[in-house]
Design an enzyme around this catalytic site. Structure first.
Site, PDB file in Angstrom:
ATOM      1  N   LYS A  75      70.312  -8.017  -3.749  1.00  0.00           N
ATOM      2  CA  LYS A  75      70.872  -9.110  -4.547  1.00  0.00           C
ATOM      3  C   LYS A  75      71.498  -8.714  -5.885  1.00  0.00           C
ATOM      4  O   LYS A  75      72.375  -9.415  -6.392  1.00  0.00           O
ATOM      5  CB  LYS A  75      69.789 -10.158  -4.770  1.00  0.00           C
ATOM      6  CG  LYS A  75      69.576 -11.048  -3.552  1.00  0.00           C
ATOM      7  CD  LYS A  75      70.342 -12.331  -3.698  1.00  0.00           C
ATOM      8  CE  LYS A  75      70.500 -13.036  -2.391  1.00  0.00           C
ATOM      9  NZ  LYS A  75      71.173 -14.322  -2.545  1.00  0.00           N
ATOM     10  N   ASP A 120      64.514 -17.324  -5.295  1.00  0.00           N
ATOM     11  CA  ASP A 120      63.256 -17.071  -4.596  1.00  0.00           C
ATOM     12  C   ASP A 120      62.643 -15.777  -5.136  1.00  0.00           C
ATOM     13  O   ASP A 120      61.522 -15.435  -4.832  1.00  0.00           O
ATOM     14  CB  ASP A 120      63.529 -16.906  -3.107  1.00  0.00           C
ATOM     15  CG  ASP A 120      64.493 -15.764  -2.877  1.00  0.00           C
ATOM     16  OD1 ASP A 120      64.072 -14.607  -2.886  1.00  0.00           O
ATOM     17  OD2 ASP A 120      65.710 -16.024  -2.713  1.00  0.00           O
TER      18      ASP A 120
HETATM   19  C1  LIG Z   1      66.073 -10.502   0.924  1.00  0.00           C
HETATM   20  C2  LIG Z   1      67.074 -11.553   1.186  1.00  0.00           C
HETATM   21  N1  LIG Z   1      67.746 -11.515   2.326  1.00  0.00           N
HETATM   22  C3  LIG Z   1      68.670 -12.444   2.633  1.00  0.00           C
HETATM   23  C4  LIG Z   1      68.932 -13.489   1.754  1.00  0.00           C
HETATM   24  C5  LIG Z   1      69.891 -14.546   2.197  1.00  0.00           C
HETATM   25  O1  LIG Z   1      70.991 -14.697   1.414  1.00  0.00           O
HETATM   26  P1  LIG Z   1      71.769 -16.106   1.383  1.00  0.00           P
HETATM   27  O2  LIG Z   1      70.896 -17.088   0.673  1.00  0.00           O
HETATM   28  O3  LIG Z   1      73.013 -15.788   0.705  1.00  0.00           O
HETATM   29  O4  LIG Z   1      71.971 -16.525   2.799  1.00  0.00           O
HETATM   30  C6  LIG Z   1      68.256 -13.552   0.537  1.00  0.00           C
HETATM   31  C7  LIG Z   1      68.534 -14.619  -0.433  1.00  0.00           C
HETATM   32  O5  LIG Z   1      67.893 -14.772  -1.427  1.00  0.00           O
HETATM   33  C8  LIG Z   1      67.295 -12.565   0.237  1.00  0.00           C
HETATM   34  O6  LIG Z   1      66.598 -12.578  -0.905  1.00  0.00           O
END
Ligand SMILES: Cc1ncc(COP(=O)(O)O)c(C=O)c1O
Length: 398
Positions: A75, A120
Site C-alpha cells: 500500500k 484497515d
Molecule cells: C493487503 C491488502 N490486499 C489487498 C487490498 C485490496 O485493495 P483494494 O481495497 O484497493 O481492493 C488491501 C486494501 O487495503 C490490502 O490491505
C-alpha cells in the site's frame, strides 16, 4: 458442495474513461518517483515451480509485497505517489521527485499540511510513513475490530491514529468529514463520483509493482492473473495496466473477494450499470478486503477489462497462507497474510477440488496456464497469522 461462487463480468456498460490514465507511460512516471525513495527496492517475484507442477499448470508466480519499503504490504506505493502529486500540484508542477520533496525549501512550504485517511491498516501505514518522511502531520482512522498491532505500527510512525466504532466505509466518511472541517488533505484509497483525483494517483502508484513483475517475467507471458479486492482500487489499477501492457495478449483476469464483503461480486452479478454495496460488520479476517462499497475508478476498469469475479469463504485465505508459508520442494517461502494469500488459496482449490471443475474450465485453467498472483501483504497481524496457520480459519481472532 462448497460456498465458492463465480460470476462472469459482462461488459454491457463498460466505461473506458480511465483506460488512457493507466498507460505504461503514466505508470512509468509513478515508478520513477518510487525509485527515488531511498528504501525503494524491487520486491521479489517468487517462481513456485514445484507448486505449479503439483497443481498441473505451466507456471505460478507470486509477487511478494511483504518486502515493500519495510512496510509489510504494497500500500505504501499508492499513498506516497498520491502525496507527491498533491505537493507537485501545490508547487504548480506535474511531477516532483522524492529528493525535491524532502528539500528544505519544499519542506518549509508544506510544513503546515496534515494528511488524513481511513484504513484497515496497510494504507494508513503508508500514508503515515510518507508524512513522517516529509515531516508533516497525519491523522488515521481505523474501523472497529482493527488489530492492535496494525494500530501500533501506524502510531509508531508518528500518526495520530485511532480505532472507531464503525465499519470501513463509515470510517472513510469520518475521515472525509474531519478533512473538510479542519482543512486537512484527504488521502483516501477509494474513489466515488465527487472524489477521484487523489485515488486515481494512489491507484497509479500501485502499478509500480505490476511494471516490476512484467519486467521480471520478460518473455514469459501470464495467461491468468488473480487479484484480490476490497474496494477494487488495487485490482482495478492492475487490470488497467495489464490491459495497457499486454493489449490483445492480455491474460484472463479474475477478481477474488471474501464472501462477507463481496461488493465487486455483487456489482458484477447484477450487471445493471450500478454499484452494489454490502453493509454491516463486513466480518472477515481478510481485513484489507473488508470493504462494502466499490471504488468507482476500480469498477470502471474491472467492468471493462476483467473477466470473472469470485466470492470465497474464509478457509480459502487460510489455506493460501499455509501453502505459501510451507512451500513444496525448492520453492521460495512467502509469508502471506489474510488478504495476501486468498488468491493462492483459490488457485489451489480450482486445480484440486473436483466440485470446482466447471469454474476451472470457464476460467480456462489447464496445463498451459501461467498464473500471476500478488501476495499483497505479509503477516501484518502476527498473532492472527499464527492462529490461522497453526489452528485454521476458525481460530482467527479477527
Ligand atoms: C493487503 C491488502 N490486499 C489487498 C487490498 C485490496 O485493495 P483494494 O481495497 O484497493 O481492493 C488491501 C486494501 O487495503 C490490502 O490491505
Amino acid at each position: 458442495m462448497n460456498d465458492i461462487k463465480l460470476t462472469e463480468i459482462k461488459a454491457i456498460a463498460a466505461n473506458k474513461r480511465w483506460d488512457d490514465f493507466f498507460s505504461v507511460e503514466n505508470a512509468g512516471k509513478a515508478r520513477e518517483f518510487h525509485e527515488g525513495i531511498p528504501e525503494y527496492e524491487k520486491t521479489p517475484l517468487a517462481c513456485l515451480s514445484d507448486l505449479a507442477d503439483y497443481l498441473g499448470v505451466k507456471g505460478l508466480y507470486v509477487k511478494d509485497e511483504s518486502y515493500r519499503f519495510g512496510l509489510n504490504a504494497f500500500k505504501g506505493l499508492g499513498g506516497s505517489y498520491a502525496v507527491s502529486k498533491h505537493i507537485a500540484g501545490l508547487l504548480g508542477k506535474d511531477e516532483i521527485s522524492f529528493e525535491e520533496i524532502i528539500s528544505p525549501e519544499v519542506k518549509e512550504t508544506i510544513k503546515d499540511l496534515t494528511f488524513v485517511t481511513a484504513t484497515d491498516g496497510n494504507h494508513g501505514r503508508g500514508v503515515a510513513w510518507t508524512a513522517n518522511k516529509l515531516g508533516v502531520k497525519s491523522v488515521v482512522y481505523m474501523p472497529k475490530g482493527s488489530a492492535l498491532e496494525r494500530h501500533e505500527n501506524i502510531r509508531a510512525l508518528g500518526a495520530d491514529a485511532s480505532i472507531t466504532e464503525y465499519n470501513y466505509d463509515d470510517t472513510v466518511r469520518i475521515a472525509q468529514k474531519q478533512a473538510e472541517e479542519n482543512g486537512w488533505v484527504f488521502i483516501q484509497d477509494t474513489a466515488w463520483e465527487e472524489y477521484e483525483e487523489i485515488p486515481a494517483n494512489i491507484m497509479l502508484g500501485y502499478t509500480t509493482l505490476a511494471l516490476e513483475a512484467f519486467e521480471e517475467l520478460g518473455d514469459v507471458r501470464p495467461t491468468h492473473v488473480f487479484l484480490q479486492a476490497g474496494v477494487g482500487a488495487m485490482s482495478g489499477a492492475m487490470t488497467g495496466i495489464i490491459t495497457s501492457y499486454y493489449g490483445d495478449d492480455s491474460p484472463v483476469i479474475t477478481i477474488v473477494e471474501p464472501d462477507r464483503a463481496d461488493c465487486i461480486y455483487k456489482t458484477a452479478e447484477a450487471a445493471d450499470g450500478k454499484l452494489h454495496i454490502v453493509e454491516g460488520d463486513l466480518d472477515t479476517m481478510m481485513a484489507g478486503l473488508a470493504c462494502g462499497e466499490p471504488c468507482t475508478i476500480g469498477w470502471d476498469l474491472i467492468g471493462a477489462h476483467a473477466d470473472f469475479v469470485m466470492s470465497v469463504p474464509e478457509a480459502v485465505a487460510a489455506r493460501g497462507m499455509r501453502i505459501l508459508g510451507n512451500p513444496m520442494g525448492s520453492d521460495t517461502r512467502v509469508i502471506s497474510g489474510e488478504s495476501g494469500a486468498v488468491t493462492t488459496g483459490i488457485v489451489y482449490d480450482l486445480m484440486t477440488d473436483e466440485t470446482l471443475t466447471e469454474f476451472k474450465n470457464k476460467i480456462g485453467l489447464d496445463e498451459n496456464s501461467v498464473i500471476l498472483l500478488v501476495s499483497t501483504e505479509g503477516d501484518t497481524d502476527k498473532e492472527n497469522y499464527r492462529h490461522i496457520v497453526w489452528d485454521g480459519a476458525n481460530s482467527a481472532k479477527r
